[in-house]
Write an enzyme that holds these catalytic residues in place. Structure first.
Site, mmCIF file in Angstrom:
data_model
loop_
_atom_site.group_PDB
_atom_site.id
_atom_site.type_symbol
_atom_site.label_atom_id
_atom_site.label_comp_id
_atom_site.label_asym_id
_atom_site.label_seq_id
_atom_site.Cartn_x
_atom_site.Cartn_y
_atom_site.Cartn_z
ATOM 1 N N CYS A 20 0.836 -1.191 0.000
ATOM 2 C CA CYS A 20 0.000 0.000 0.000
ATOM 3 C C CYS A 20 0.879 1.253 0.000
ATOM 4 O O CYS A 20 1.918 1.278 0.641
ATOM 5 C CB CYS A 20 -0.934 0.094 1.198
ATOM 6 S SG CYS A 20 -2.104 -1.247 1.316
ATOM 7 N N ARG A 40 6.075 -1.087 -4.189
ATOM 8 C CA ARG A 40 5.670 -1.688 -2.924
ATOM 9 C C ARG A 40 4.624 -2.790 -3.108
ATOM 10 O O ARG A 40 4.344 -3.524 -2.185
ATOM 11 C CB ARG A 40 5.077 -0.609 -2.001
ATOM 12 C CG ARG A 40 6.072 0.447 -1.613
ATOM 13 C CD ARG A 40 5.388 1.605 -0.930
ATOM 14 N NE ARG A 40 4.849 1.217 0.352
ATOM 15 C CZ ARG A 40 5.482 1.373 1.503
ATOM 16 N NH1 ARG A 40 6.680 1.880 1.520
ATOM 17 N NH2 ARG A 40 4.917 1.016 2.633
ATOM 18 N N TRP A 77 -3.159 -2.714 -1.437
ATOM 19 C CA TRP A 77 -2.847 -4.145 -1.493
ATOM 20 C C TRP A 77 -3.870 -4.790 -0.584
ATOM 21 O O TRP A 77 -3.828 -4.587 0.628
ATOM 22 C CB TRP A 77 -1.419 -4.352 -1.007
ATOM 23 C CG TRP A 77 -0.860 -5.701 -1.258
ATOM 24 C CD1 TRP A 77 -0.302 -6.145 -2.430
ATOM 25 C CD2 TRP A 77 -0.748 -6.779 -0.330
ATOM 26 N NE1 TRP A 77 0.137 -7.433 -2.268
ATOM 27 C CE2 TRP A 77 -0.127 -7.869 -1.002
ATOM 28 C CE3 TRP A 77 -1.113 -6.970 1.001
ATOM 29 C CZ2 TRP A 77 0.135 -9.078 -0.397
ATOM 30 C CZ3 TRP A 77 -0.859 -8.190 1.621
ATOM 31 C CH2 TRP A 77 -0.238 -9.223 0.917
ATOM 32 N N ASN A 81 -3.053 2.939 5.220
ATOM 33 C CA ASN A 81 -2.197 1.747 5.198
ATOM 34 C C ASN A 81 -2.286 1.106 6.572
ATOM 35 O O ASN A 81 -2.279 1.813 7.578
ATOM 36 C CB ASN A 81 -0.729 2.107 4.950
ATOM 37 C CG ASN A 81 -0.470 2.530 3.523
ATOM 38 O OD1 ASN A 81 -1.364 2.490 2.690
ATOM 39 N ND2 ASN A 81 0.758 2.932 3.250
ATOM 40 N N GLY A 82 -2.291 -0.224 6.618
ATOM 41 C CA GLY A 82 -2.343 -0.912 7.904
ATOM 42 C C GLY A 82 -3.647 -1.678 8.055
ATOM 43 O O GLY A 82 -4.361 -1.908 7.066
ATOM 44 N N GLU A 141 18.424 -18.603 0.979
ATOM 45 C CA GLU A 141 18.226 -17.339 0.266
ATOM 46 C C GLU A 141 18.206 -17.567 -1.251
ATOM 47 O O GLU A 141 17.407 -16.969 -1.961
ATOM 48 C CB GLU A 141 19.335 -16.344 0.670
ATOM 49 C CG GLU A 141 19.300 -15.002 -0.020
ATOM 50 C CD GLU A 141 18.026 -14.189 0.230
ATOM 51 O OE1 GLU A 141 17.183 -14.595 1.045
ATOM 52 O OE2 GLU A 141 17.881 -13.144 -0.426
ATOM 53 N N LYS A 193 15.028 -16.430 -3.452
ATOM 54 C CA LYS A 193 15.199 -15.442 -4.523
ATOM 55 C C LYS A 193 14.593 -15.968 -5.814
ATOM 56 O O LYS A 193 13.874 -15.282 -6.519
ATOM 57 C CB LYS A 193 16.702 -15.191 -4.690
ATOM 58 C CG LYS A 193 17.136 -13.856 -5.081
ATOM 59 C CD LYS A 193 17.149 -12.784 -4.019
ATOM 60 C CE LYS A 193 15.949 -12.711 -3.171
ATOM 61 N NZ LYS A 193 15.930 -11.823 -2.099
ATOM 62 N N GLU A 240 10.569 -16.398 -5.604
ATOM 63 C CA GLU A 240 9.727 -15.200 -5.499
ATOM 64 C C GLU A 240 9.636 -14.434 -6.805
ATOM 65 O O GLU A 240 8.607 -13.847 -7.098
ATOM 66 C CB GLU A 240 10.158 -14.290 -4.338
ATOM 67 C CG GLU A 240 11.500 -13.653 -4.479
ATOM 68 C CD GLU A 240 11.884 -12.817 -3.260
ATOM 69 O OE1 GLU A 240 10.999 -12.280 -2.598
ATOM 70 O OE2 GLU A 240 13.086 -12.687 -2.993
ATOM 71 N N HIS A 263 16.706 -38.218 3.624
ATOM 72 C CA HIS A 263 15.669 -38.565 4.597
ATOM 73 C C HIS A 263 14.266 -38.277 4.071
ATOM 74 O O HIS A 263 13.338 -38.116 4.847
ATOM 75 C CB HIS A 263 15.926 -37.843 5.923
ATOM 76 C CG HIS A 263 17.235 -38.252 6.542
ATOM 77 N ND1 HIS A 263 17.430 -39.485 7.091
ATOM 78 C CD2 HIS A 263 18.419 -37.608 6.627
ATOM 79 C CE1 HIS A 263 18.684 -39.587 7.517
ATOM 80 N NE2 HIS A 263 19.303 -38.456 7.241
ATOM 81 N N LYS A 305 6.830 -4.868 -0.944
ATOM 82 C CA LYS A 305 8.176 -4.570 -0.460
ATOM 83 C C LYS A 305 8.231 -4.513 1.062
ATOM 84 O O LYS A 305 9.142 -5.018 1.680
ATOM 85 C CB LYS A 305 8.652 -3.241 -1.059
ATOM 86 C CG LYS A 305 10.057 -2.839 -0.633
ATOM 87 C CD LYS A 305 11.085 -3.788 -1.200
ATOM 88 C CE LYS A 305 12.486 -3.482 -0.731
ATOM 89 N NZ LYS A 305 13.369 -4.663 -0.939
HETATM 90 C C1 F6R Z 1 12.646 -11.298 -0.063
HETATM 91 C C2 F6R Z 1 12.338 -10.161 0.802
HETATM 92 C C3 F6R Z 1 11.522 -10.413 2.016
HETATM 93 C C4 F6R Z 1 11.994 -9.508 3.173
HETATM 94 C C5 F6R Z 1 11.053 -9.656 4.370
HETATM 95 C C6 F6R Z 1 11.507 -8.816 5.536
HETATM 96 O O1 F6R Z 1 13.412 -10.902 -1.154
HETATM 97 O O2 F6R Z 1 12.712 -9.051 0.536
HETATM 98 O O3 F6R Z 1 11.548 -11.758 2.387
HETATM 99 O O4 F6R Z 1 13.295 -9.868 3.507
HETATM 100 O O5 F6R Z 1 9.757 -9.295 3.993
HETATM 101 O O6 F6R Z 1 11.513 -7.463 5.204
HETATM 102 P P1 F6R Z 1 12.336 -6.418 6.058
HETATM 103 O O7 F6R Z 1 13.789 -6.750 5.867
HETATM 104 O O8 F6R Z 1 11.969 -5.084 5.486
HETATM 105 O O9 F6R Z 1 11.926 -6.593 7.483
#
Ligand code: F6R
Length: 611
Positions: A2, A27, A75, A101-102, A484, A488, A491, A507, A606
């Protein structure tokens, strides 16, 4: 997730609102809307889907007259994405328009309360409750807008950043926040609100960061901030010194690629100011040796990629400080009645500093008496403000939803912290300390070398972007990193993938490996190189096609794997900083070849400021 923008000034508001919202598109959102006072009344335009639809509807905003307005990208949380559920939400009589937002957690109780008093609702949103409640108090108490806002925030529970305009006061715009970011932009004869800096960076660099429940009134002649007792609050403006290009693509096709390429600089900016005369200087933290000695353990809480940094950090911190470390996903930690007291140091990792679960987990840790230390990228964010100490990552703004440079700078801060604490506790010899510090300072240059070699990964991606399932395997710190690598990829490319401790595959999960299954084997942790190779043999025997990643010189990997990518060598603890780069590039190239929306992957946002 949002986005909020608001404007009051002399210019036409709608085009500015749309331009601001465009800067917040990263975002993640599913609908957008604006409300503007046109001279007689509030006019609202909303549309489900991309901002472009709304912008075309309004001729880029030109068809909507008026110089005060609010805008929003939504969102969906309460109610599906639709024109009606989009913000701004408007009160019964059309007097109040609100963007939010929220989440208003008690919205159902409040909705029933208002419906019992004859108020009609049109949307399924929690936000409409705020618009209706404002009007209800405004009429019931014949009060001004500030008073109505105060009454509303005393009534609602949950998190909010709110932008409000009212038809009866067309020369004012109001805003307030709690647990959801909101800034106020200060201009000449104009002012702004926004949920994030990029939205207003083209117009001003002087901002106020609002604290929880500070209410701001914006007019053309200035900005006044109040507390909930209506007392004026003095705020110090903060100057944003980002280069505008830092929040723009600067010639790259995607923010994600730009941010991958920026990693050497981001790491340099993060570590260099903290190394003086061969010593790590963390001016920003106030922990004494006695305090550190009193910690029985370190507990790391974070979400997503930041959590993955925590998993690497466990290896680094335990190895260097010999303090036991636990890592927990914030959304689990906050509800599992954690056993925490003042003998624990709780380390919180977050790029945005606003992630709802991480913030709540930190508050829970504080409530239980723990000392909190955060690693955060966004200066002045809630987590940074509320933790006892904060170490900033100097990554600059990260726009792509999938994190890259924030992850890398978080790792760099973890190494700094681990070395700093080890030095404080005398668990490291001066020679080792010096050698680690040397390696740390070489990382940016070594990452540059990896980036130079990116075509090799691009080629591999071009041969494998149609894969259906991909497994990432590794041992020790390679396993931590494989988490990670897998995230990556999935996503942004939507390919199913899993990260597995190499020794754990047999296992159960190995039953999924069949002819042609792609396995990415991370083998930079040399003490267990041979063991990892045994696991590679196991998957090869079942038909897997294997990409091997290891350090230069370990050519024996070529016998076991189908394709190899070599990385410069550093100490085993810091190897993830180098190894993560080909994994990011692989995810990026695969997603690009599949035509995915790399910077704004579906269903993701984001900054996850709701639970
Ligand atoms: C993945 C990604 C998310 C953030 C997670 C935490 O690429 O960016 O998994 O790492 O949402 O976000 P922050 O770091 O802003 O607390």
């Amino acid at each position: 997730m949002c986005g909020i923008v608001g404007y009051i000034g002399e210019e036409q508001a709608a085009p500015l609102l749309l331009q601001g919202l465009e800067k917040l598109e990263y975002r993640g959102y599913d609908s957008a809307g604006v409300a503007v006072y046109t001279g007689e009344k509030l006019e609202v335009a909303k549309a489900k889907g991309r901002l472009k639809i709304l912008s075309d509807m309004l001729d880029e905003g030109k068809s909507l007259r008026g110089t005060v307005g609010i805008g929003h990208t939504r969102w969906a949380t309460h109610g599906a994405p639709s024109d009606i559920n989009s913000h701004p939400q408007v009160s019964d009589s059309g007097k109040f328009a609100v963007v939010h937002n929220g989440i208003i957690e008690n919205y159902l109780t409040l909705k029933t309360f208002l419906m019992d008093r004859g108020v009609t609702f049109v949307s399924e949103t929690d936000t409409e409750v705020v618009a209706q409640l404002l009007e209800y108090y405004y009429k019931k108490y014949h009060c001004d807008i500030l008073e109505a806002m105060i009454r509303v925030i005393h009534k609602v529970e949950g998190s909010y950043a709110l932008g409000v305009i009212c038809q009866d006061s067309p020369d004012e715009l109001y805003a307030v926040r709690k647990d959801s970011p909101l800034i106020v932009g200060l201009g000449q004869g104009e002012s702004f609100i926004a949920s994030d800096v990029p939205a207003i960076l083209a117009k001003t660099r002087e901002i106020y960061r609002l604290n929880d429940n500070e209410i701001v009134r914006l007019t053309r002649s200035g900005v006044t901030v109040f507390n909930t007792d209506r007392d004026e609050v003095h705020k110090e403006p903060v100057h944003i010194d980002w280069d505008v290009s830092a929040a723009e693509k600067g010639g790259y096709e995607h923010f994600m690629f730009k941010e991958i390429m920026e990693q050497p600089k981001a790491i340099r900016d993060t570590i260099s100011p903290r190394i003086r005369d061969g010593k790590i200087v963390l001016d920003d933290i106030t922990l004494t040796r006695e305090q550190v000695e009193s910690f029985r353990r370190i507990v790391i809480v974070a979400c997503g990629s930041a959590y993955h940094v925590g998993v690497v950090a466990k290896y680094a911190l335990e190895q260097l400080t010999r303090i036991p470390v636990e890592v927990d996903v914030a959304s689990e930690f906050r509800y599992r009645h954690p056993i925490i007291d003042d003998k624990a140091l709780v380390l919180i990792i977050s790029q945005s500093g606003e992630t709802a679960d991480t913030l709540a987990a930190m508050r829970e840790a504080k409530r239980l008496g723990a000392r909190t230390l955060s690693i955060v990228n966004v200066v002045g964010s809630s987590i940074a403000n509320e933790s006892d100490d904060v170490l900033y990552t100097w990554a600059g703004p990260e726009i792509a939803v999938a994190t890259t440079k924030a992850y890398s700078t978080q790792l760099a801060v973890v190494y700094l912290l681990a070395l700093y604490l080890a030095d404080l506790l005398d668990t490291i010899s001066p020679e080792e300390y010096e050698s680690y510090l040397d390696d740390l300072q070489k990382l940016p240059e070594q990452i540059e070398a990896v980036l130079q070699n990116r075509e090799h990964i691009q080629y591999f991606a071009s041969r494998n972007f149609n894969a259906k399932d991909i497994f990432f395997i590794g041992r020790n710190i390679d396993y931590a990193l494989s988490l990670e690598g897998s995230l990556k990829l999935k996503e942004i490319s939507y390919i199913h993938s899993e990260a597995y401790a190499a020794g754990e595959l047999k296992h159960g999960t190995i039953s999924l490996v069949e002819d042609g299954t792609l396995v990415v084997a991370l083998a930079s942790y040399l003490p267990l190189f041979d063991k990892t190779m045994s696991n590679v043999k196991e998957v090869k025997a079942r038909g897997a096609y294997v990409l091997g990643l290891t350090v230069e010189g370990k050519t024996e990997i070529e016998k076991e794997t189908d394709f190899v990518f070599y990385l410069p060598a550093t100490n085993t603890m810091m190897q993830p900083s180098l190894m993560v780069v080909p994994l990011q590039l692989f995810a990026y190239y695969v997603a690009a070849m599949k035509g995915c929306d790399i910077d704004k992957p579906r269903n993701l946002a984001k900054s996850v400021t709701v639970e």
